[in-house]
Every structure is written in C-alpha cells, then in structure tokens.
Write a protein that holds these residues in place. Sequence first.
Motif, PDB file in Angstrom:
ATOM      1  N   VAL A   1       8.583  -7.410  -5.826  1.00  0.00           N
ATOM      2  CA  VAL A   1       9.074  -6.361  -5.435  1.00  0.00           C
ATOM      3  C   VAL A   1       8.179  -4.966  -5.131  1.00  0.00           C
ATOM      4  O   VAL A   1       8.229  -4.228  -4.022  1.00  0.00           O
ATOM      5  N   THR A   2       7.189  -4.712  -6.066  1.00  0.00           N
ATOM      6  CA  THR A   2       6.403  -3.602  -5.957  1.00  0.00           C
ATOM      7  C   THR A   2       5.348  -3.863  -4.726  1.00  0.00           C
ATOM      8  O   THR A   2       4.913  -2.613  -4.196  1.00  0.00           O
ATOM      9  N   PHE A   3       5.109  -4.892  -4.353  1.00  0.00           N
ATOM     10  CA  PHE A   3       4.212  -5.091  -3.258  1.00  0.00           C
ATOM     11  C   PHE A   3       5.200  -5.165  -1.935  1.00  0.00           C
ATOM     12  O   PHE A   3       4.800  -4.245  -0.933  1.00  0.00           O
ATOM     13  N   LEU A   4       6.410  -5.466  -1.986  1.00  0.00           N
ATOM     14  CA  LEU A   4       7.119  -5.047  -0.581  1.00  0.00           C
ATOM     15  C   LEU A   4       7.519  -3.812  -0.398  1.00  0.00           C
ATOM     16  O   LEU A   4       7.984  -3.129   0.560  1.00  0.00           O
ATOM     17  N   GLY A   5       7.599  -2.966  -1.635  1.00  0.00           N
ATOM     18  CA  GLY A   5       7.919  -1.496  -1.745  1.00  0.00           C
ATOM     19  C   GLY A   5       6.782  -0.534  -1.810  1.00  0.00           C
ATOM     20  O   GLY A   5       7.029   0.568  -2.335  1.00  0.00           O
ATOM     21  N   SER A   6       5.615  -1.264  -1.315  1.00  0.00           N
ATOM     22  CA  SER A   6       4.420  -0.364  -1.510  1.00  0.00           C
ATOM     23  C   SER A   6       4.282   0.572  -0.387  1.00  0.00           C
ATOM     24  O   SER A   6       4.873   0.505   0.640  1.00  0.00           O
ATOM     25  N   PRO A   7       3.611   1.749  -0.455  1.00  0.00           N
ATOM     26  CA  PRO A   7       3.335   2.790   0.601  1.00  0.00           C
ATOM     27  C   PRO A   7       2.994   2.211   1.831  1.00  0.00           C
ATOM     28  O   PRO A   7       3.315   2.712   2.712  1.00  0.00           O
ATOM     29  N   LEU A   8       1.880   1.119   1.778  1.00  0.00           N
ATOM     30  CA  LEU A   8       1.767   0.511   3.008  1.00  0.00           C
ATOM     31  C   LEU A   8       2.754  -0.281   3.785  1.00  0.00           C
ATOM     32  O   LEU A   8       3.021  -0.273   5.113  1.00  0.00           O
ATOM     33  N   MET A   9       3.683  -0.792   3.063  1.00  0.00           N
ATOM     34  CA  MET A   9       4.850  -1.822   3.616  1.00  0.00           C
ATOM     35  C   MET A   9       5.611  -0.588   3.953  1.00  0.00           C
ATOM     36  O   MET A   9       6.195  -0.886   5.023  1.00  0.00           O
ATOM     37  N   ASP A  10       5.917   0.559   3.416  1.00  0.00           N
ATOM     38  CA  ASP A  10       7.211   1.610   3.911  1.00  0.00           C
ATOM     39  C   ASP A  10       6.502   2.188   5.103  1.00  0.00           C
ATOM     40  O   ASP A  10       7.339   2.452   5.864  1.00  0.00           O
ATOM     41  N   LEU A  11       5.141   2.209   5.261  1.00  0.00           N
ATOM     42  CA  LEU A  11       4.522   2.730   6.382  1.00  0.00           C
ATOM     43  C   LEU A  11       4.936   1.842   7.793  1.00  0.00           C
ATOM     44  O   LEU A  11       5.283   2.378   8.636  1.00  0.00           O
ATOM     45  N   ILE A  12       4.644   0.651   7.202  1.00  0.00           N
ATOM     46  CA  ILE A  12       5.080  -0.620   8.356  1.00  0.00           C
ATOM     47  C   ILE A  12       6.280  -0.363   8.759  1.00  0.00           C
ATOM     48  O   ILE A  12       6.652  -0.414   9.882  1.00  0.00           O
ATOM     49  N   TYR A  13       7.399  -0.424   7.686  1.00  0.00           N
ATOM     50  CA  TYR A  13       8.870  -0.388   8.120  1.00  0.00           C
ATOM     51  C   TYR A  13       8.993   1.098   8.958  1.00  0.00           C
ATOM     52  O   TYR A  13       9.863   0.684   9.924  1.00  0.00           O
ATOM     53  N   LEU A  14       8.618   2.164   8.533  1.00  0.00           N
ATOM     54  CA  LEU A  14       9.235   3.300   9.216  1.00  0.00           C
ATOM     55  C   LEU A  14       8.411   3.277  10.528  1.00  0.00           C
ATOM     56  O   LEU A  14       9.103   3.777  11.577  1.00  0.00           O
ATOM     57  N   LEU A  15       7.246   2.908  10.783  1.00  0.00           N
ATOM     58  CA  LEU A  15       6.603   2.835  12.119  1.00  0.00           C
ATOM     59  C   LEU A  15       7.374   1.853  13.058  1.00  0.00           C
ATOM     60  O   LEU A  15       7.664   2.020  14.324  1.00  0.00           O
ATOM     61  N   LEU A  16       7.947   0.803  12.483  1.00  0.00           N
ATOM     62  CA  LEU A  16       8.747  -0.263  13.200  1.00  0.00           C
ATOM     63  C   LEU A  16      10.061   0.458  13.552  1.00  0.00           C
ATOM     64  O   LEU A  16      10.385   0.211  14.875  1.00  0.00           O
ATOM     65  N   ILE A  17      10.635   1.076  12.544  1.00  0.00           N
ATOM     66  CA  ILE A  17      11.824   1.767  13.051  1.00  0.00           C
ATOM     67  C   ILE A  17      11.811   2.972  14.199  1.00  0.00           C
ATOM     68  O   ILE A  17      12.579   3.078  15.078  1.00  0.00           O
ATOM     69  N   ALA A  18      10.614   3.849  14.073  1.00  0.00           N
ATOM     70  CA  ALA A  18      10.120   4.532  14.843  1.00  0.00           C
ATOM     71  C   ALA A  18      10.023   3.994  16.276  1.00  0.00           C
ATOM     72  O   ALA A  18      10.434   4.667  17.263  1.00  0.00           O
ATOM     73  N   PHE A  19       9.272   2.941  16.342  1.00  0.00           N
ATOM     74  CA  PHE A  19       9.047   2.255  17.406  1.00  0.00           C
ATOM     75  C   PHE A  19      10.399   1.848  18.246  1.00  0.00           C
ATOM     76  O   PHE A  19      10.543   1.874  19.518  1.00  0.00           O
ATOM     77  N   LEU A  20      11.426   1.171  17.444  1.00  0.00           N
ATOM     78  CA  LEU A  20      12.563   0.645  18.180  1.00  0.00           C
ATOM     79  C   LEU A  20      13.334   1.878  18.658  1.00  0.00           C
ATOM     80  O   LEU A  20      13.915   1.726  19.749  1.00  0.00           O
ATOM     81  N   PHE A  21      13.233   3.080  18.035  1.00  0.00           N
ATOM     82  CA  PHE A  21      14.112   4.218  18.566  1.00  0.00           C
ATOM     83  C   PHE A  21      13.489   4.681  19.905  1.00  0.00           C
ATOM     84  O   PHE A  21      13.991   4.941  20.752  1.00  0.00           O
ATOM     85  N   LEU A  22      12.037   4.733  19.991  1.00  0.00           N
ATOM     86  CA  LEU A  22      11.301   5.093  21.062  1.00  0.00           C
ATOM     87  C   LEU A  22      11.670   4.191  22.161  1.00  0.00           C
ATOM     88  O   LEU A  22      11.863   4.509  23.548  1.00  0.00           O
TER      89      LEU A  22
END
Length: 210
Positions: free
Chosen positions: A47-68
């Motif tokens: 859980v702590t790996f999947l919720g790490s700052p690096l993974m959150d960065l990837i998730y948010l950039l992916l969401i931003a890419f989909l919006f773009l």
Amino acid sequence: MIYLVIFFILELMVITNNSFITNFDSSIQTILQGMVSSGFTSIFKTVTFLGSPLMDLIYLLLIAFLFLKNNYKQTALWIIYLLISGNIISFLIKITVHRQRPLNAILPASGYSFPSGHVFGTTLLILTIIFLVLPHLHNKNWRIGISVIAILWLILVAFSRVYLRGHFPSDVLGSALLAGTWWEFSELLYLRYHATIINLFKFHLGNQKE
C-alpha cells in the motif's frame, strides 16, 4: 481558512512538542504495535509503495495527459501546477519543521517526518479524481462507488504510514489538512484569474496561426 488555521495550530504543536500531540501520537502507535504481523506488514508495504509520492506523481500526470488529450488544456495545466506547487510547499514545510521520524521503523524512510509526502500526494490525487474526473461520468452510482473507494484508499495509505512507523499520526493528519488547504487555495486562484488564463491561451493560439 478553517483547514489552514487547524494546520497551523497542529504545526505549532508539533514544533513545540506539545504534550497533547505527543500523547496522541504515542497512544495510537502503542495500539498499532499490538497489530504488527508479517501478513499486515506485507500488505501495508505494498500500500505504501502504491501510495508513494512517485506513484502519485505518475497517477496525476496520467490524469493530466488524459485531460490534455481530450482537449481540456486548462484543467491539465491546473493539475500540473497543483502537483508542482504543492510538492514545493510540502518540502519547504518539511525542512522548516525539521521533525525526526519515529524510532524503530518497520520500513525505514529518509527525510523529515512532518508532513507525510505519501498522504499529501494521495490527498491531492483523491481530490482530483472526485472533483475533476468523476463529474465526467454520467452514472451516479459509479461516481458514488468510486468516491467511496478513493476515500478508503486515502485512509489505507495514511494508516500504512503510521503502521510502518514511517510517520506519526499527527504527520498524516497534518498532510491531509495541508493538501486540502492547497487544493482550495489553488482553486480560488484559478477562478480569480480564469479570464486571464483564457486570454493567454487565445493569444498563444493566435500567434501559432500567424
């Protein structure tokens, strides 16, 4: 303002080693210490790996890419701004408060303890999903179901950080308050300068056509 005031009070109590906060942290840590097992530890490490700052960065950039990709440029840029500026704020507070991490960590971590980068990033991710992604879903039941799952995930990430003794309970509480504060501030900032942002886009697109 409520989030901000509560956060500053909590931060001040952490800096001054207030007895209420130290007792609050130690009591919860004592309870969780009795729950430690190899099975729980394996689960919460994942859980702590999947919720790490690096993974959150990837998730948010992916969401931003989909919006773009779907031509929501302003939303995509706002998410990127939220991510970059938020992490800068979180880092500055970390090095200012200078709080050491709990002793006898199950999963050792570097850096300072307050606030938790895991919980801060995950809170921004959950707020992004609930307020920006889910409104695009037409099915109300799906929106409610995903919202519940997202909130439970945030709780699970916060719990994992305390269970693994990577953070004190007050660290994860402060992180959620800070993320909520920064989200609201960024939203107000965007709404305040929305017209200016639109004009900049039009100016940029006009120059490209020329």
